[in-house]
Design a protein around this motif. Sequence first.
Motif, PDB file in Angstrom:
ATOM      1  N   PHE A   1      26.613  21.716 -10.107  1.00 21.84           N
ATOM      2  CA  PHE A   1      26.268  20.478  -9.425  1.00 21.84           C
ATOM      3  C   PHE A   1      27.050  19.278  -9.934  1.00 21.84           C
ATOM      4  O   PHE A   1      27.665  18.562  -9.151  1.00 21.84           O
ATOM      5  CB  PHE A   1      24.764  20.218  -9.559  1.00 21.84           C
ATOM      6  N   ASP A   2      27.034  19.054 -11.265  1.00 20.79           N
ATOM      7  CA  ASP A   2      27.612  17.816 -11.777  1.00 20.79           C
ATOM      8  C   ASP A   2      27.828  17.969 -13.276  1.00 20.79           C
ATOM      9  O   ASP A   2      26.903  18.305 -14.017  1.00 20.79           O
ATOM     10  CB  ASP A   2      26.649  16.647 -11.495  1.00 20.79           C
ATOM     11  N   ASP A   3      29.032  17.699 -13.737  1.00 17.51           N
ATOM     12  CA  ASP A   3      29.342  17.807 -15.162  1.00 17.51           C
ATOM     13  C   ASP A   3      28.579  16.796 -16.003  1.00 17.51           C
ATOM     14  O   ASP A   3      28.465  16.959 -17.224  1.00 17.51           O
ATOM     15  CB  ASP A   3      30.852  17.630 -15.403  1.00 17.51           C
ATOM     16  N   ASP A   4      28.080  15.733 -15.385  1.00 11.85           N
ATOM     17  CA  ASP A   4      27.348  14.714 -16.131  1.00 11.85           C
ATOM     18  C   ASP A   4      25.865  15.039 -16.273  1.00 11.85           C
ATOM     19  O   ASP A   4      25.123  14.285 -16.910  1.00 11.85           O
ATOM     20  CB  ASP A   4      27.499  13.343 -15.454  1.00 11.85           C
ATOM     21  N   LEU A   5      25.446  16.144 -15.666  1.00 13.77           N
ATOM     22  CA  LEU A   5      24.056  16.553 -15.824  1.00 13.77           C
ATOM     23  C   LEU A   5      23.810  17.077 -17.243  1.00 13.77           C
ATOM     24  O   LEU A   5      24.722  17.576 -17.902  1.00 13.77           O
ATOM     25  CB  LEU A   5      23.710  17.674 -14.831  1.00 13.77           C
TER      26      LEU A   5
END
Length: 458
Positions: free
Chosen positions: A300-304
Amino acid sequence: MNKKIFDRNIDDVKKSIKSAEISVCVIGIGRIGLPTALSFAKSGLLTTGLDINTSLVEKINSGDFPLKDEPKYDIIFDEVLKNKTFHATTQANEIIPKSDVILLSLPTPMNENNIPDYSALKSVANQLHSLMTPGTLVVVESTIEPGFLENELIPIIDGNDERLESGINYGIGVCPETANPGEIITDFEKLPRLVGGINKKSADIITEIYHHVFPVQLIPMPNCKTANAVKLTTNVFRDINIAFINELSILFEKLGIDTNTVLEAAKTKYNFQVHYPGAGVGGPCLPINSYQFLNSGKQFDDDLLTIIKASRKRNESMPHYVIDMINETLSQNGKLLKNCSLLIMGVSYKPNVKDIQLTPAEIIINKLKDQGAILKIYDPYFKSSTVFGIETENNLEDALHKVDAVILLTAHKEFLKIEPSFLKSTMKSPIVIDTRGVFDVSAAKEAGLIIRSLGRKF
């Protein structure tokens, strides 16, 4: 009854469980799988343990219980062998087709890149596709990330033909294991279990079977991925909070504050759950569970999940912090690590178990070797054996002679009984680095020890 369990209605399922007319196969009979299989066999259900480890299977069938550090299961082991409700085998083609219930208790480790490795589960799923007969119920107890069962495991079992159709002619669901190594019998008798199924019928049958085997609350989950998410959440909560305390312990050391004093006072507050600092976080659960969540987040998102990433970074740094502690303490007392004789006390990843999976002791030992230290190991669970290329000691008192310092890495109960005066009178040089807060610092100093304790003023 000729019908297999998933072909029966729920009333017939209850009757067949009560009359012990169903057969169970537990695939993977290691640390968790064997006690699980023994629990099923003790309930009266004919149970087979299936494993590829030939020597383990032979050991079990010869009556030699392999988990000596799991209290009470040795008694259950002898009982079910005597009653002939349990045996082990390596023959998948013989046992899988005729089993009503198949439990998967297989390892889910990490590879060298910290990516969850589900190869064992996928390999068994291929076997199930080839060998399993319609009407079987499959229960996954292994810890997996949310969605793995639905998106990867079931498609392998179903395959491209119509012989097996999940939820239609065979059932599948999850009941994640909740066992703490060294305390499995207690956890199996007290901790609630989660049940999730691919459909209601799968979940209902799993619930009936587990009610028969375990005297605990069974909590229904809306689906399999939610049950797996709960399991990971409980363990990753611990990993994060241990990282928090590890970080504070380093700060408190520098501020001259005793971490243990802080924690003892903090836990008097109703909503504080205490965790303790240490040399790192090991074992087959916590580190891997964090990376399972991180693996799920990548899609989904590397910043999760930045908190989980930071926690892993802190906990993985602790063995290196311990190396710095050792170097500093030796240097302050006129010694160099090179050619220094050190006794490592405890190599298990946690107290009171014979288990070195992902133990931080391995990193510390290898670093100390690289820096030229001369190492001895004493661990009551690894006497007279070879661990990380070192012949372990058989007797603590003998091991203490002629060492320049002791490095305590695991808080085994045997170590909790050691008096500082014993160390002072036995060691060549009275230097102790305690990474688990086992020794009272004031008492140790009064006894004449030179002590450095993680997270405690010195």
